[in-house]
Design an enzyme around this catalytic site. Structure first.
Site, PDB file in Angstrom:
ATOM      1  N   LYS A  87       0.856  -1.194   0.000  1.00 43.87           N
ATOM      2  CA  LYS A  87       0.000   0.000   0.000  1.00 43.87           C
ATOM      3  C   LYS A  87       0.889   1.242   0.000  1.00 43.87           C
ATOM      4  CE  LYS A  87      -4.417   1.089   2.203  1.00 43.87           C
ATOM      5  NZ  LYS A  87      -5.197   0.898   3.430  1.00 43.87           N
TER       6      LYS A  87
HETATM    7  O1  G3P Z   1      -9.217   1.879   4.255  1.00 44.72           O
HETATM    8  C1  G3P Z   1      -9.126   3.187   4.717  1.00 44.72           C
HETATM    9  C2  G3P Z   1      -9.878   3.327   5.964  1.00 44.72           C
HETATM   10  O2  G3P Z   1      -9.231   2.602   6.969  1.00 44.72           O
HETATM   11  C3  G3P Z   1     -10.152   4.675   6.429  1.00 44.72           C
HETATM   12  O3  G3P Z   1     -11.333   4.567   7.131  1.00 44.72           O
HETATM   13  O4  G3P Z   1     -13.036   5.212   8.736  1.00 44.72           O
HETATM   14  O5  G3P Z   1     -10.623   5.815   9.117  1.00 44.72           O
HETATM   15  O6  G3P Z   1     -11.939   6.952   7.356  1.00 44.72           O
HETATM   16  P1  G3P Z   1     -11.755   5.717   8.143  1.00 44.72           P
END
Ligand code: G3P
Length: 219
Positions: A87
């Site tokens: 990634k």
């Molecule tokens: O895959 C990306 C994700 O982990 C971000 O999610 O909920 O932290 O915006 P969030």
């Protein structure tokens, strides 16, 4: 649409895998930190443990932000297991790193995508996946799902092989809308995947079936 789980928690990954619908896992440095995983060797061991649960496609993120550092870290991550997808953040050196890993046959997931222009650049550099963050766009009053639609459309115009991996999914409607729009993959927390199970008419219908069966059987 493929389902990935967005966590570094082993028991949640096992639960989603046992349900029989899991196609992969995404992690990020915040999710690894949440599990208390620090130090190079512990991080590698944790990625290996995740790879041992699932069939394929475990995204492991580099910490470096310079080209040489990303190449060095990405190669180390890729050595852990054939299931690893490296990634890479959407930054200038990241785009160059995507191109390098493509030439080496190492799969990549370009993360922190917030515009269709960034997604176009990542596809041209040969990313295997792009991760547009829906929820974080919604948080600041931009339409995350609209971005998914734009990227699906652009990639369709030119037949890019890069897969659209919708990320930062917060609830079941995000997931369902991604499927309607045609995202290739959605990565979400376990509760969003299991949330798809729920419907009150299923619960009441099943209760009625069982009650009728018991009545007919004289119980
Ligand atoms: O895959 C990306 C994700 O982990 C971000 O999610 O909920 O932290 O915006 P969030």
């Amino acid at each position: 649409m493929k389902f990935f789980i967005d966590t570094a928690n082993l028991s949640e990954i096992r639960e989603a895998y046992d349900l029989g619908v899991l196609d992969g896992v995404t992690t990020n440095p915040s999710l690894m930190a949440k599990e208390g995983i620090t130090g190079d060797e512990n991080v590698k061991a944790h990625y290996k443990a995740i790879c041992d649960i699932v069939d394929d496609k475990v995204s492991a993120e580099v910490i470096a932000t310079d080209y040489e550092g990303m190449i060095r870290e990405g190669k180390e991550l890729a050595k852990i297991d054939d299931k690893i997808v490296v990634k890479i953040p959407m930054i200038r050196d990241g785009v160059k790193a995507l191109k390098y890993f493509k030439s080496e046959g190492i799969r990549t997931n370009c993360t922190l995508i917030f515009s269709s222009g960034q997604a176009l650049l990542a596809a041209k550099a040969g990313a295997s996946y792009v991760s547009p963050f829906i929820g974080r766009l919604d948080d600041i009053s931009y339409d995350g799902l609209e971005l998914i639609g734009q990227i699906v459309h652009i990639y369709g115009n030119y037949g890019y092989e890069t897969e659209v991996l919708a990320a930062s999914i917060r609830h079941t409607m995000h997931l369902i809308k991604c499927a309607e729009i045609g995202a290739d993959v959605a990565t979400c927390p376990l509760k969003v995947i299991t949330g798809l199970l729920k419907h009150p008419l299923t619960d009441s219908g099943l209760a009625q079936f069982l009650a009728d069966h018991a009545k007919a059987a004289g119980k």
